[in-house]
Scaffold this active site. Structure first.
Site, PDB file in Angstrom:
ATOM      1  N   GLU A 103       0.817  -1.220   0.000  1.00  0.00           N
ATOM      2  CA  GLU A 103       0.000   0.000   0.000  1.00  0.00           C
ATOM      3  C   GLU A 103       0.858   1.282   0.000  1.00  0.00           C
ATOM      4  O   GLU A 103       0.518   2.260  -0.662  1.00  0.00           O
ATOM      5  CB  GLU A 103      -0.953   0.020   1.205  1.00  0.00           C
ATOM      6  CG  GLU A 103      -0.276  -0.307   2.511  1.00  0.00           C
ATOM      7  CD  GLU A 103      -0.971   0.277   3.753  1.00  0.00           C
ATOM      8  OE1 GLU A 103      -0.783  -0.296   4.813  1.00  0.00           O
ATOM      9  OE2 GLU A 103      -1.645   1.305   3.653  1.00  0.00           O
ATOM     10  N   ILE A 126       2.943  -9.740   2.328  1.00  0.00           N
ATOM     11  CA  ILE A 126       2.565 -11.008   2.966  1.00  0.00           C
ATOM     12  C   ILE A 126       1.220 -10.855   3.661  1.00  0.00           C
ATOM     13  O   ILE A 126       0.525 -11.823   3.889  1.00  0.00           O
ATOM     14  CB  ILE A 126       3.634 -11.523   3.969  1.00  0.00           C
ATOM     15  CG1 ILE A 126       3.812 -10.582   5.153  1.00  0.00           C
ATOM     16  CG2 ILE A 126       4.949 -11.812   3.281  1.00  0.00           C
ATOM     17  CD1 ILE A 126       4.508 -11.237   6.333  1.00  0.00           C
ATOM     18  N   ASP A 127       0.835  -9.609   3.997  1.00  0.00           N
ATOM     19  CA  ASP A 127      -0.410  -9.389   4.751  1.00  0.00           C
ATOM     20  C   ASP A 127      -1.669  -9.611   3.902  1.00  0.00           C
ATOM     21  O   ASP A 127      -2.759  -9.734   4.452  1.00  0.00           O
ATOM     22  CB  ASP A 127      -0.451  -7.956   5.302  1.00  0.00           C
ATOM     23  CG  ASP A 127       0.570  -7.720   6.395  1.00  0.00           C
ATOM     24  OD1 ASP A 127       1.299  -8.673   6.739  1.00  0.00           O
ATOM     25  OD2 ASP A 127       0.656  -6.589   6.896  1.00  0.00           O
ATOM     26  N   ARG A 162      -0.030 -26.409  28.516  1.00  0.00           N
ATOM     27  CA  ARG A 162       0.087 -24.954  28.568  1.00  0.00           C
ATOM     28  C   ARG A 162      -0.795 -24.323  27.506  1.00  0.00           C
ATOM     29  O   ARG A 162      -1.101 -24.949  26.500  1.00  0.00           O
ATOM     30  CB  ARG A 162       1.501 -24.532  28.159  1.00  0.00           C
ATOM     31  CG  ARG A 162       2.553 -24.692  29.170  1.00  0.00           C
ATOM     32  CD  ARG A 162       3.887 -24.360  28.493  1.00  0.00           C
ATOM     33  NE  ARG A 162       4.965 -24.478  29.451  1.00  0.00           N
ATOM     34  CZ  ARG A 162       6.196 -24.827  29.141  1.00  0.00           C
ATOM     35  NH1 ARG A 162       6.522 -25.090  27.885  1.00  0.00           N
ATOM     36  NH2 ARG A 162       7.121 -24.895  30.069  1.00  0.00           N
ATOM     37  N   ARG A 171      -0.949  -6.123  10.163  1.00  0.00           N
ATOM     38  CA  ARG A 171      -1.080  -4.808  10.805  1.00  0.00           C
ATOM     39  C   ARG A 171      -2.533  -4.347  10.845  1.00  0.00           C
ATOM     40  O   ARG A 171      -3.064  -4.023  11.894  1.00  0.00           O
ATOM     41  CB  ARG A 171      -0.223  -3.806  10.011  1.00  0.00           C
ATOM     42  CG  ARG A 171      -0.316  -2.387  10.470  1.00  0.00           C
ATOM     43  CD  ARG A 171       0.632  -1.518   9.668  1.00  0.00           C
ATOM     44  NE  ARG A 171       2.004  -1.785  10.046  1.00  0.00           N
ATOM     45  CZ  ARG A 171       2.619  -1.236  11.094  1.00  0.00           C
ATOM     46  NH1 ARG A 171       1.962  -0.395  11.863  1.00  0.00           N
ATOM     47  NH2 ARG A 171       3.865  -1.526  11.366  1.00  0.00           N
ATOM     48  N   GLU A 221      -0.639  -9.318  14.984  1.00  0.00           N
ATOM     49  CA  GLU A 221       0.050  -8.260  15.743  1.00  0.00           C
ATOM     50  C   GLU A 221      -0.805  -6.986  15.867  1.00  0.00           C
ATOM     51  O   GLU A 221      -0.615  -6.210  16.808  1.00  0.00           O
ATOM     52  CB  GLU A 221       1.386  -7.921  15.074  1.00  0.00           C
ATOM     53  CG  GLU A 221       1.181  -7.404  13.654  1.00  0.00           C
ATOM     54  CD  GLU A 221       2.460  -7.109  12.897  1.00  0.00           C
ATOM     55  OE1 GLU A 221       3.554  -7.253  13.453  1.00  0.00           O
ATOM     56  OE2 GLU A 221       2.332  -6.711  11.719  1.00  0.00           O
ATOM     57  N   HIS A 271       9.822 -11.992  11.620  1.00  0.00           N
ATOM     58  CA  HIS A 271      10.319 -11.935  10.238  1.00  0.00           C
ATOM     59  C   HIS A 271      10.559 -13.303   9.620  1.00  0.00           C
ATOM     60  O   HIS A 271      10.798 -13.386   8.408  1.00  0.00           O
ATOM     61  CB  HIS A 271      11.583 -11.076  10.184  1.00  0.00           C
ATOM     62  CG  HIS A 271      11.301  -9.642  10.515  1.00  0.00           C
ATOM     63  ND1 HIS A 271      11.429  -9.144  11.780  1.00  0.00           N
ATOM     64  CD2 HIS A 271      10.823  -8.635   9.750  1.00  0.00           C
ATOM     65  CE1 HIS A 271      11.074  -7.866  11.783  1.00  0.00           C
ATOM     66  NE2 HIS A 271      10.699  -7.535  10.562  1.00  0.00           N
ATOM     67  N   ARG A 274       8.529 -13.792   6.639  1.00  0.00           N
ATOM     68  CA  ARG A 274       8.856 -13.127   5.371  1.00  0.00           C
ATOM     69  C   ARG A 274      10.108 -13.683   4.709  1.00  0.00           C
ATOM     70  O   ARG A 274      10.415 -13.327   3.580  1.00  0.00           O
ATOM     71  CB  ARG A 274       9.104 -11.632   5.626  1.00  0.00           C
ATOM     72  CG  ARG A 274       7.944 -10.879   6.114  1.00  0.00           C
ATOM     73  CD  ARG A 274       7.941  -9.424   5.696  1.00  0.00           C
ATOM     74  NE  ARG A 274       9.160  -8.700   5.874  1.00  0.00           N
ATOM     75  CZ  ARG A 274       9.247  -7.532   6.534  1.00  0.00           C
ATOM     76  NH1 ARG A 274       8.186  -7.011   7.104  1.00  0.00           N
ATOM     77  NH2 ARG A 274      10.377  -6.880   6.604  1.00  0.00           N
TER      78      ARG A 274
HETATM   79  O1  F6P Z   1       4.788  -5.664   5.185  1.00  0.00           O
HETATM   80  C1  F6P Z   1       3.847  -5.536   6.202  1.00  0.00           C
HETATM   81  C2  F6P Z   1       4.337  -6.179   7.429  1.00  0.00           C
HETATM   82  O2  F6P Z   1       4.486  -7.518   7.161  1.00  0.00           O
HETATM   83  C3  F6P Z   1       3.413  -5.937   8.628  1.00  0.00           C
HETATM   84  O3  F6P Z   1       2.543  -6.993   8.915  1.00  0.00           O
HETATM   85  C4  F6P Z   1       4.387  -5.713   9.734  1.00  0.00           C
HETATM   86  O4  F6P Z   1       3.831  -4.859  10.723  1.00  0.00           O
HETATM   87  C5  F6P Z   1       5.515  -5.075   9.057  1.00  0.00           C
HETATM   88  O5  F6P Z   1       5.591  -5.656   7.795  1.00  0.00           O
HETATM   89  C6  F6P Z   1       6.811  -5.217   9.826  1.00  0.00           C
HETATM   90  O6  F6P Z   1       7.862  -4.914   8.985  1.00  0.00           O
HETATM   91  P1  F6P Z   1       9.257  -4.293   9.430  1.00  0.00           P
HETATM   92  O7  F6P Z   1       9.724  -5.075  10.586  1.00  0.00           O
HETATM   93  O8  F6P Z   1      10.101  -4.449   8.239  1.00  0.00           O
HETATM   94  O9  F6P Z   1       8.977  -2.884   9.799  1.00  0.00           O
END
Ligand code: F6P
Length: 341
Positions: A103, A126-127, A162, A171, A221, A271, A274
């Site tokens: 975006e 990825i979102d 647990r 996000r 998150e 991460h 990703r």
């Molecule tokens: O690209 C979006 C995203 O995957 C979000 O879900 C996440 O908040 C963000 O990247 C975190 O990315 P970075 O650690 O590179 O800031």
């Protein structure tokens, strides 16, 4: 024809497959030349380039990350940024630019398009929260990584009786949490679109123990409690004004343990979601996006983004695709009620 290519925002499995598709089709079919701009919008802003030809894209199809590098640089927030981008594109005799991003990166592309830059977008995140496309590449890889993690967490949760909370990315949208949570048989799935009631979450958790089973709670998150606030890492903002997320999982485990008396631990996948090699689906989708982005340039269809609709690759106006975030519809989330608790 000389085409600039850049990858911006958080990296994503499949970026290299897009770059390879673009270069192979552009060179072999149209005899186009390419210039790679380094690190997202920082490349055209600061005149940082790299050679981008067929030898440069050999062997990159299964590789995660991006050979062009990435950043969250926002030229619209820099004094004279748009002018500098235009000057550097002209310096390299770039006739058209292909911007691969989410975006934020495509939002800049949309603005530059309004300013007369000949740009085509490729949707990446990825979102999976970009409007105008059914799926973005990278999402499938992230979902598979999370699902495997959830599968593994089930056995250790049961051994120790647990609660295990798994925090995943997302996000504004809970696509990764929902898909991986359902695929992994999670007992609670919390997404940003649907503020959660802590008492209800604790009821679901206790219910699982009653039937002799250890619960897995998947939380995006960006999920937030109905009463309370978004949990953030710190107060810092990136160039697009986003706070750094992560922490809701740890907070949630603390609350569950305090309220239910059951031991609760958190795994933050971060991460890992990703990184590494893309799935076959993401390589397929990314490759098709790359090939079709070159077609859009050939047709002079600037100000558009390639997009997946069903099984077809179509073109959507960049301004529409970046106007809103694609979120999980409440009715879709409700489909899975039967699995909670
Ligand atoms: O690209 C979006 C995203 O995957 C979000 O879900 C996440 O908040 C963000 O990247 C975190 O990315 P970075 O650690 O590179 O800031």
């Amino acid at each position: 024809m000389r085409i600039g290519v850049l990858t911006g925002g958080g990296d994503c499995p499949g970026l290299n497959a897009v770059i390879r598709g673009i270069v192979r089709k552009g060179v072999q079919t149209h005899d186009y030349e390419f210039v790679g701009f380094r690190d997202g919008w920082r490349g055209p802003l600061e005149n940082q380039t790299m050679q981008l030809d067929v030898p440069a894209v050999r062997g990159i199809l299964p590789r995660g990350g991006t050979i062009l590098g990435s950043s969250r640089t926002n030229p619209l927030k820099v004094d004279g940024g748009v002018r500098r981008v235009k000057e550097n594109l002209a310096k390299h005799e770039v006739d058209a630019l292909i911007a691969i991003g989410g975006e934020d990166t495509l939002g800049v592309a949309a603005e530059l398009s309004r300013e007369g830059v000949r740009v085509v977008g490729v949707p990446k995140t990825i979102d999976n929260d970009l409007d105008g496309t059914d799926y973005t590449f990278g999402f499938d890889t992230a979902v598979n990584i999370c699902t495997e993690a959830i599968d593994r967490l089930h056995t250790t949760a049961e051994s120790h009786r647990r609660v295990l909370v798994v925090e995943v990315m997302g996000r504004h949208a809970g696509w990764i949490a929902l898909h991986s949570g359902i695929a992994g048989g999670a007992n609670v799935i919390l997404i940003p679109e649907h503020p959660f009631d802590l008492d209800r979450v604790c009821d679901w958790v206790e219910n699982r123990f009653k039937i002799n089973y250890a619960p897995i709670v998947v939380v995006a998150e960006g999920a937030l409690p109905a009463v309370g606030e978004l949990v953030t890492k710190d107060d810092s903002l990136d160039a697009f004004g986003h706070v750094r997320l992560s922490g809701v999982g740890e907070w949630l485990a603390g609350e569950i343990q305090a309220r239910t008396g059951k031991e609760a631990r958190t795994t933050v996948l971060g991460h890992i979601q990703r990184g590494g090699t893309p799935t076959a689906f993401d390589r397929w989708l990314a490759t098709r996006f790359g090939l079709h982005a070159v077609d859009a340039v050939r047709d002079g269809d600037f100000g558009t983004m390639v997009a997946l609709r069903g099984t077809e690759i179509v073109r959507a106006p960049l301004s529409d695709a970046t106007a809103r975030i694609k979120t999980v519809d409440p009715s879709l989330y409700a489909e899975f009620d039967v699995f909670f608790g």
